[in-house]
Design a protein around this motif. Sequence first.
Motif, short mmCIF file in Angstrom:
data_model
loop_
_atom_site.label_atom_id
_atom_site.label_comp_id
_atom_site.label_asym_id
_atom_site.label_seq_id
_atom_site.Cartn_x
_atom_site.Cartn_y
_atom_site.Cartn_z
N TYR A 108 0.85 -1.18 0.00
CA TYR A 108 0.00 0.00 0.00
C TYR A 108 0.89 1.24 0.00
CZ TYR A 108 -4.08 2.89 1.26
OH TYR A 108 -5.10 3.81 1.27
N PRO A 109 0.64 2.22 -0.86
CA PRO A 109 1.52 3.39 -0.92
C PRO A 109 1.46 4.21 0.36
CG PRO A 109 -0.45 3.75 -2.24
CD PRO A 109 -0.49 2.33 -1.80
N SER A 110 2.60 4.67 0.82
CA SER A 110 2.67 5.47 2.04
C SER A 110 3.95 6.31 2.01
CB SER A 110 2.67 4.58 3.28
OG SER A 110 2.94 5.33 4.45
N GLU A 111 3.79 7.61 1.89
CA GLU A 111 4.95 8.49 1.89
C GLU A 111 5.72 8.39 3.19
OE1 GLU A 111 5.94 13.29 1.41
OE2 GLU A 111 3.93 12.53 1.02
N GLN A 112 4.98 8.33 4.33
CA GLN A 112 5.62 8.24 5.63
C GLN A 112 6.48 6.99 5.76
OE1 GLN A 112 6.00 10.16 8.20
NE2 GLN A 112 6.79 8.68 9.67
N HIS A 113 6.05 5.90 5.13
CA HIS A 113 6.76 4.63 5.26
C HIS A 113 7.59 4.30 4.02
CE1 HIS A 113 3.41 4.38 8.18
NE2 HIS A 113 4.36 3.86 8.94
N GLY A 114 7.80 5.27 3.17
CA GLY A 114 8.73 5.11 2.07
C GLY A 114 8.27 4.21 0.95
N VAL A 115 6.96 4.09 0.75
CA VAL A 115 6.43 3.26 -0.34
C VAL A 115 5.76 4.20 -1.35
CG1 VAL A 115 4.91 1.37 -1.00
CG2 VAL A 115 6.05 1.34 1.24
N SER A 116 6.38 4.36 -2.50
CA SER A 116 5.84 5.25 -3.52
C SER A 116 4.71 4.58 -4.29
CB SER A 116 6.94 5.66 -4.49
OG SER A 116 7.35 4.54 -5.27
N VAL A 117 3.97 5.37 -5.05
CA VAL A 117 2.93 4.81 -5.92
C VAL A 117 3.54 3.85 -6.93
CG1 VAL A 117 1.23 5.38 -7.70
CG2 VAL A 117 1.36 6.77 -5.61
N ASP A 118 4.69 4.20 -7.48
CA ASP A 118 5.37 3.31 -8.44
C ASP A 118 5.70 1.97 -7.79
OD1 ASP A 118 5.27 5.10 -10.53
OD2 ASP A 118 7.30 5.88 -10.22
N GLU A 119 6.20 2.01 -6.56
CA GLU A 119 6.56 0.77 -5.87
C GLU A 119 5.33 -0.06 -5.55
OE1 GLU A 119 10.67 2.02 -3.54
OE2 GLU A 119 8.75 2.80 -2.81
N ALA A 120 4.24 0.61 -5.17
CA ALA A 120 3.01 -0.12 -4.88
C ALA A 120 2.48 -0.81 -6.14
CB ALA A 120 1.95 0.84 -4.32
N MET A 121 2.49 -0.09 -7.26
CA MET A 121 2.04 -0.70 -8.51
C MET A 121 2.97 -1.83 -8.95
SD MET A 121 -0.79 0.81 -9.19
CE MET A 121 -1.05 0.01 -10.77
N ALA A 173 -5.17 6.78 0.28
CA ALA A 173 -4.59 6.37 -0.99
C ALA A 173 -4.45 7.58 -1.90
CB ALA A 173 -5.47 5.32 -1.66
N PRO A 174 -3.27 7.83 -2.47
CA PRO A 174 -3.11 8.96 -3.39
C PRO A 174 -4.00 8.80 -4.62
CG PRO A 174 -0.97 8.06 -2.72
CD PRO A 174 -2.00 7.09 -2.27
N THR A 175 -4.48 9.91 -5.15
CA THR A 175 -5.34 9.85 -6.34
C THR A 175 -4.62 9.18 -7.51
OG1 THR A 175 -6.66 11.76 -5.69
CG2 THR A 175 -6.57 11.26 -8.04
N GLU A 176 -3.32 9.44 -7.65
CA GLU A 176 -2.56 8.79 -8.73
C GLU A 176 -2.64 7.28 -8.61
OE1 GLU A 176 1.99 8.19 -10.44
OE2 GLU A 176 1.66 9.49 -8.70
N PHE A 177 -2.53 6.77 -7.39
CA PHE A 177 -2.60 5.33 -7.18
C PHE A 177 -3.98 4.80 -7.54
CE2 PHE A 177 -3.38 1.74 -4.15
CZ PHE A 177 -2.49 0.85 -4.73
N MET A 178 -5.02 5.50 -7.11
CA MET A 178 -6.38 5.07 -7.41
C MET A 178 -6.62 5.05 -8.92
SD MET A 178 -7.67 4.42 -4.45
CE MET A 178 -9.44 4.35 -4.66
N THR A 179 -6.12 6.06 -9.61
CA THR A 179 -6.31 6.15 -11.06
C THR A 179 -5.59 5.01 -11.77
OG1 THR A 179 -6.47 8.56 -10.89
CG2 THR A 179 -5.99 7.64 -13.06
N ARG A 180 -4.36 4.75 -11.38
CA ARG A 180 -3.59 3.68 -12.02
C ARG A 180 -4.16 2.30 -11.67
NH1 ARG A 180 2.70 5.19 -11.08
NH2 ARG A 180 2.94 3.14 -12.09
N LEU A 181 -4.65 2.16 -10.46
CA LEU A 181 -5.26 0.89 -10.07
C LEU A 181 -6.53 0.62 -10.87
CD1 LEU A 181 -4.63 -1.30 -7.97
CD2 LEU A 181 -6.23 -0.16 -6.43
#
Length: 423
Positions: free
Chosen positions: A170-183, A216-224
């Motif tokens: 799951y993407p999380s800026e605080q925990h160092g997981v970017s949207v790219d990494e989640a995808m 969840a970031p909007t970018e992540f939702m859109t790409r998902l």
Amino acid sequence: MKHQQLNQRKNAATPRGVGVMCNWFVNRAENATLWDEEGNSWIDFAAGIAVLNTGHRHPKIVAAVEKQLQAFTHTAYQVVPYESYVALAERINDLAPIEGPAKTTFFTTGAEAVENAVKIARAHTGRSGVITFTAAFHGRTLMTMAMTGKVAPYKRDFGPMPASVFHARYPSEQHGVSVDEAMASIDQLFSCDIAPEQVAAIVLEPIQGEGGFRPAPTEFMTRLRALCDQHGILMIADEVQSGFARTGKLFAMEHHPQVKADLITMAKSLAGGLPLSGVCGRAEVMDAPAPGGLGGTYAGHPLAIASAHAVLDVIQEEKLCERAEHLGQHLREVLHLAKARNPAIADIRGVGSMIAVEFCDPQSGAPEKALCAAIQQRAMEAGLLLLTCGQHGNVIRFLYPLTIPDAQFQQAMEILSHVLTAE
């Protein structure tokens, strides 16, 4: 003394697996206040774990349930139906952010709603696989426990888990997981664990609840959404905790207006304290199970249905979406002032009034679970009830009733400011 005796009885009569936070017992409640058996009071920022967005015993909800009590209390909808169930489904169909014609069915608990959403997705797609995310919480039943992305205390000792359930990051800026990494983690599942043609649904919380109130970031939702469309996978939004005005919108998915889920699960604040859950989705998807495939003895209980109608009225009449934004902004201001004085506050996040604060060691960045628990305890001693969450138990979430009076909310902010900055 009364609480001590009650705790002795509790420990003798009920199993230790039901973890209980408070060592006192509630006697009565009103809006945002709880009173115990000895007459002590607390400002309730737990709200039955996000169940009471409309507060304890809202007069309109009490009146609606009392009226239904005078008519009938149970028939089992699938034996003898009632109009109020149909009317509530119609209201939800109109309100939920679903593309095209929608249908809704009701159950009793959030876990039931999630399990049935998976059943519906499997029936519609003819596939078995389910992808969820790290730190997710979807329930404690066997299927939803497998879907939950946290071992202790939810999955420990209860294996083996059902098959065909996989976890992406799951993407999380605080925990160092970017949207790219989640995808990329989903792509890795497709390469290593399950072909996309075997996946029925990807299930996610638009704002994680137990996982730490992570939006969840909007970018992540859109790409998902695009990924689901590419492979014929259904997107299921688990709004059990985020629904019904908590985020400043009726549903958290409305914060991503270009993204529509195929199915939405709901429960908690849907019925203002009575057990009711539901699944709303695209009509052609919802119609996939054969007659008898969905339901339950208490599913869509008439008292809970009556309460839910009143909840929707209150949210609209009292403008609780707007109030969630107003109260959340005030809370954020208090938290940011505290952050300037407490270096262990690592992050303040959330949407509307679904806000949390995370505590980490300022030097190492390690989760500060003990500090979080100490702050929670200090708050309780000062008359403010708070809940923790997060994979490491180092997050405090705020779930006050949106109907809380301004003066009482200000009193809570003063307590919170003190306990967050006390030496």
